[in-house]
Design a protein around this motif. Structure first.
Motif, mmCIF file in Angstrom:
data_model
loop_
_atom_site.group_PDB
_atom_site.id
_atom_site.type_symbol
_atom_site.label_atom_id
_atom_site.label_comp_id
_atom_site.label_asym_id
_atom_site.label_seq_id
_atom_site.Cartn_x
_atom_site.Cartn_y
_atom_site.Cartn_z
ATOM 1 N N ALA A 98 32.012 29.626 45.288
ATOM 2 C CA ALA A 98 32.732 30.678 44.558
ATOM 3 C C ALA A 98 31.733 31.576 43.861
ATOM 4 O O ALA A 98 31.590 31.552 42.633
ATOM 5 N N GLY A 99 31.010 32.376 44.637
ATOM 6 C CA GLY A 99 29.955 33.205 44.072
ATOM 7 C C GLY A 99 30.450 34.230 43.082
ATOM 8 O O GLY A 99 29.816 34.495 42.068
ATOM 9 N N GLY A 100 31.618 34.846 43.368
ATOM 10 C CA GLY A 100 32.157 35.861 42.473
ATOM 11 C C GLY A 100 32.438 35.315 41.092
ATOM 12 O O GLY A 100 32.130 35.951 40.068
ATOM 13 N N ALA A 101 33.007 34.105 41.019
ATOM 14 C CA ALA A 101 33.307 33.483 39.725
ATOM 15 C C ALA A 101 32.020 33.183 38.969
ATOM 16 O O ALA A 101 31.948 33.334 37.744
ATOM 17 N N GLY A 102 30.992 32.776 39.694
ATOM 18 C CA GLY A 102 29.711 32.494 39.056
ATOM 19 C C GLY A 102 29.096 33.741 38.454
ATOM 20 O O GLY A 102 28.547 33.711 37.347
ATOM 21 N N ILE A 103 29.165 34.847 39.178
ATOM 22 C CA ILE A 103 28.618 36.114 38.684
ATOM 23 C C ILE A 103 29.344 36.548 37.413
ATOM 24 O O ILE A 103 28.713 36.967 36.436
ATOM 25 N N GLU A 104 30.655 36.444 37.419
ATOM 26 C CA GLU A 104 31.440 36.821 36.240
ATOM 27 C C GLU A 104 31.015 36.012 35.018
ATOM 28 O O GLU A 104 30.793 36.565 33.932
ATOM 29 N N LEU A 105 30.892 34.701 35.173
ATOM 30 C CA LEU A 105 30.530 33.843 34.048
ATOM 31 C C LEU A 105 29.100 34.105 33.594
ATOM 32 O O LEU A 105 28.822 34.143 32.390
ATOM 33 N N ALA A 106 28.186 34.299 34.536
ATOM 34 C CA ALA A 106 26.785 34.527 34.174
ATOM 35 C C ALA A 106 26.633 35.792 33.337
ATOM 36 O O ALA A 106 25.914 35.807 32.325
ATOM 37 N N TYR A 107 27.284 36.867 33.749
ATOM 38 C CA TYR A 107 27.199 38.114 32.990
ATOM 39 C C TYR A 107 27.877 37.965 31.625
ATOM 40 O O TYR A 107 27.436 38.556 30.628
ATOM 41 N N LYS A 108 28.919 37.178 31.570
ATOM 42 C CA LYS A 108 29.594 36.946 30.283
ATOM 43 C C LYS A 108 28.652 36.233 29.314
ATOM 44 O O LYS A 108 28.538 36.608 28.135
ATOM 45 N N VAL A 109 27.955 35.204 29.818
ATOM 46 C CA VAL A 109 27.012 34.468 28.974
ATOM 47 C C VAL A 109 25.852 35.370 28.550
ATOM 48 O O VAL A 109 25.412 35.342 27.399
ATOM 49 N N ALA A 110 25.355 36.190 29.467
ATOM 50 C CA ALA A 110 24.261 37.104 29.130
ATOM 51 C C ALA A 110 24.688 38.101 28.064
ATOM 52 O O ALA A 110 23.917 38.418 27.151
ATOM 53 N N LYS A 111 25.905 38.583 28.162
ATOM 54 C CA LYS A 111 26.396 39.558 27.182
ATOM 55 C C LYS A 111 26.591 38.923 25.816
ATOM 56 O O LYS A 111 26.316 39.538 24.778
ATOM 57 N N GLN A 112 27.049 37.668 25.787
ATOM 58 C CA GLN A 112 27.257 36.973 24.512
ATOM 59 C C GLN A 112 25.943 36.748 23.772
ATOM 60 O O GLN A 112 25.933 36.662 22.534
ATOM 61 N N ASN A 113 24.846 36.661 24.511
ATOM 62 C CA ASN A 113 23.537 36.404 23.896
ATOM 63 C C ASN A 113 22.609 37.599 24.044
ATOM 64 O O ASN A 113 21.383 37.435 24.074
ATOM 65 N N ILE A 171 29.238 43.941 40.550
ATOM 66 C CA ILE A 171 27.898 44.129 39.993
ATOM 67 C C ILE A 171 27.732 45.540 39.436
ATOM 68 O O ILE A 171 27.106 45.744 38.380
ATOM 69 N N GLU A 172 28.273 46.538 40.134
ATOM 70 C CA GLU A 172 28.168 47.917 39.655
ATOM 71 C C GLU A 172 28.823 48.066 38.290
ATOM 72 O O GLU A 172 28.341 48.826 37.433
ATOM 73 N N GLU A 173 29.902 47.340 38.069
ATOM 74 C CA GLU A 173 30.579 47.400 36.773
ATOM 75 C C GLU A 173 29.759 46.676 35.701
ATOM 76 O O GLU A 173 29.639 47.154 34.566
ATOM 77 N N LYS A 174 29.174 45.550 36.046
ATOM 78 C CA LYS A 174 28.437 44.744 35.080
ATOM 79 C C LYS A 174 27.140 45.410 34.621
ATOM 80 O O LYS A 174 26.699 45.200 33.495
ATOM 81 N N ARG A 175 26.512 46.203 35.482
ATOM 82 C CA ARG A 175 25.224 46.795 35.113
ATOM 83 C C ARG A 175 25.361 47.790 33.967
ATOM 84 O O ARG A 175 24.361 48.121 33.311
#
Length: 583
Positions: free
Chosen positions: A295-310, A341-345
């Motif tokens: 589930a790569g998409g779910a992983g990307i969502e969570l990773a960016y969420k954690v990066a944003k929180q910190n 990814i375009e949205e997260k950047r």
């Protein structure tokens, strides 16, 4: 022996059940499948639509039991158990006096499902019709490392696995360090094209400002690690762990690391932790095991969420994704992932992708995602490449000194009849994109070099590559300025500082001062040799008189200091390819 007897009993039960069905025939063979896939049912089995079957499978003591859910098909319980046993058995771990278990069970055979996007070589364009060439820089190097893996294994690479610009930019060049207000220097050089002595080769190089290790900003890193079943190979998850341990050694106490994993779903394995707590981080890495879907998409969502929180307001914020790219659950198509990814950047979080493994490697997906995420893309084929990427280069890569870097070249029709950009096919931009600050482009890390080559056809030279069209009836092209001079081209660059949204412009003029190739710099000759090698591997229609012998001669006299040994390794790689090409 007990395990073997159990397996033989299962096989006999299958024979018995088939006989009870009224038709005396051999049991249908079970199609070998990759270890993480569902078994394919024999064609003569009855099918029951929309029925879900869940079974506990009794397997030998050294095999982990599994629960399997199959929807839309049904077969006898015994044959299902045999099918599941096949997918779980370790090859060669059970034999008896009657021979190998292969007599009863077929060992899963891995299939090559690697994927690469089709590349059409940039063609020559007439300056009269297309005076401008515009593209984004690209500092990725995955294509070269991936191709090296294939050649080392004794095979020629897929043509579309070879991206010429990534071959060229795998190597550093001895360019002058930048002076003044801009974060990079610009180097140009011109001589004959080695593979076509009627054409000229223009060399453009950028040298990024070196990293100031005395004033490093803090890093907020999220390791996003693929732990799906497809990563359960020695050159995937185990190599990945070793690579990340190398990076961890090069972080300091101001840096922070979090670990997110994904298989069937995504999970936070390690919350953001100071890099000084190395034992805690290493322990989290060592506990990782591979298994399940992706589930790569779910992983990307969570990773960016954690990066944003910190988020580190004055530091570097980056997700480092390590995977073979074989996403198959949830958001999994390339287009969906690119949009994500375009949205997260927009949150100021950069992306680095590290590819691992072979057989099911999804190169096209990872390249597209990295291009969309203000990031870069590497392929790790060995622990030595891991050391190059994570010890020698990653620290500088983590610090972007210029973003959205674009190059636009205007050719003078008085001296240039036609031109073609060598490589960068998937980084081309429209002419108007150069001045559009909303248009995304590549990033340049501290100390990095970027090299681009143009092959040009001088005015008055006959070439089969220069195509003509009829003169236009209603249009008259007017030159913007004087063309009757010794200017060959005007080079323009736009870039933004990492914390700015307005681009800055640099402009340089290259005059027609071509010199003999023997008098050019090592950087010119070595990059030309690398480009020629890549064209041979691609069997490019523009390779002209290129040959492996010529590549070896050109590169052999341009290795320079080569303190890392990468150029010497290139020479050996060319020799391997030459041998393979003749056999």
């Amino acid at each position: 022996m007990k395990r073997i007897l159990n397996l033989l009993v299962l096989a006999n039960m299958a024979l018995f059940l088939t006989a009870c069905g009224g038709t005396k025939q051999r049991p249908a063979e079970i199609e070998p499948q990759p270890p993480d896939s569902k078994p394919v049912l024999p064609a003569n089995e009855p099918v029951v639509e929309n029925e879900i079957l869940t079974e506990e499978i009794a397997l030998p003591s050294d095999v982990v039991p599994v629960r399997k859910e199959v929807k839309g098909t049904r077969q006898s319980r015994t044959k299902r158990e045999l099918g599941f046993a096949v997918t779980q058995m370790k090859a060669g771990n059970a034999k008896d006096s009657y021979g190998s278990t292969a007599d009863i069970f077929q060992t899963p055979v891995p299939h090559n499902t690697e994927e690469y996007s089709k590349i059409n070589d940039n063609a020559f364009k007439r300056v009269k019709d297309n005076p401008l060439s515009t593209f984004s820089i690209d500092v990725d190097a995955a294509s070269y490392a991936n191709t090296r893996r294939v050649l080392t294994n004794g095979q020629m690479p897929y043509k579309d696995a070879v991206r010429i610009e990534e071959f060229i930019n795998y190597f550093d060049y001895d360019y002058e360090n930048p002076q003044g207000e801009h974060p990079f220097s610009i180097i140009t050089e011109i001589s004959k094209a080695p593979w076509n002595n009627k054409h000229q080769l223009v060399h453009i190089g950028l040298q990024g400002k070196k990293l100031d290790y005395e004033n490093l900003q803090a890093c907020n890193l999220v390791f996003l690690i693929d732990v799906s079943g497809s990563m359960d190979q020695a050159n995937k998850l185990p190599l990945l762990k070793s690579a990340f341990k190398i990076l961890l050694k090069n972080l300091n106490k101001r840096d922070r690391v979090a670990i997110v994993t994904y298989a069937g779903s995504a999970g936070l394995v390690l919350p953001s932790t100071p890099a000084s707590e190395k034992e805690k981080i290493l322990s989290a890495l060592d506990r990782l095991k591979a298994g399940g879907s992706t589930a790569g998409g779910a992983g990307i969502e969570l990773a960016y969420k954690v990066a944003k929180q910190n988020f580190a307001a004055e530091g570097n914020n980056r997700v480092i994704l390590a995977t073979d790219g074989d996403f198959n659950v949830g958001t999994s198509t390339t287009s969906e992932l690119v949009r994500t990814i375009e949205e997260k950047r927009k949150d100021g979080i950069y992306l680095t992708i590290c590819g691992f493994g072979m057989g099911n490697y999804k190169d096209d997906r990872m390249e597209n995602i990295s291009n969309a995420g203000n990031g870069n893309y590497y392929y790790i084929d060995s622990i030595l490449e891991a050391d190059k990427v994570f010890a020698k280069e990653m620290r500088a890569t983590l610090f972007t000194i210029a973003k959205d870097v674009k190059i636009q070249v205007e050719f003078n029709p008085a001296g240039v009849q036609a031109y073609r950009l060598i490589g960068y096919e998937n980084r081309l931009l429209a002419s108007e994109d150069f001045n559009d600050d909303q248009k995304d482009a590549g990033e340049l890390g501290a100390g990095h070099t970027v090299t681009a080559l143009y092959e040009i056809v001088p005015v008055g030279v006959a070439s089969k590559f220069v195509k003509t069209v009829d003169d236009l009836k209603y249009q008259k092209v007017q030159n913007a300025g004087p063309a009757e001079n010794d200017e060959l081209l005007t080079l323009k660059l736009r870039y933004k500082k990492p914390d700015e949204n307005t681009s800055r412009l640099i402009s340089r003029v290259l005059k027609d001062n071509s010199i003999a190739i023997e008098k050019t710099s090592n950087a010119f000759r070595f990059s030309a040799a690398v480009a020629e090698f890549a064209m041979l591997l691609r069997d490019s229609e523009f390779k002209g008189e290129a040959s492996y012998d010529q590549v070896l001669e050109t590169a052999g006299h341009a290795t320079g200091k080569d303190e890392t040994g990468y150029r010497a390794e290139f020479v050996q790689l060319v020799k391997k390819a030459a041998l393979l090409a003749t056999n």
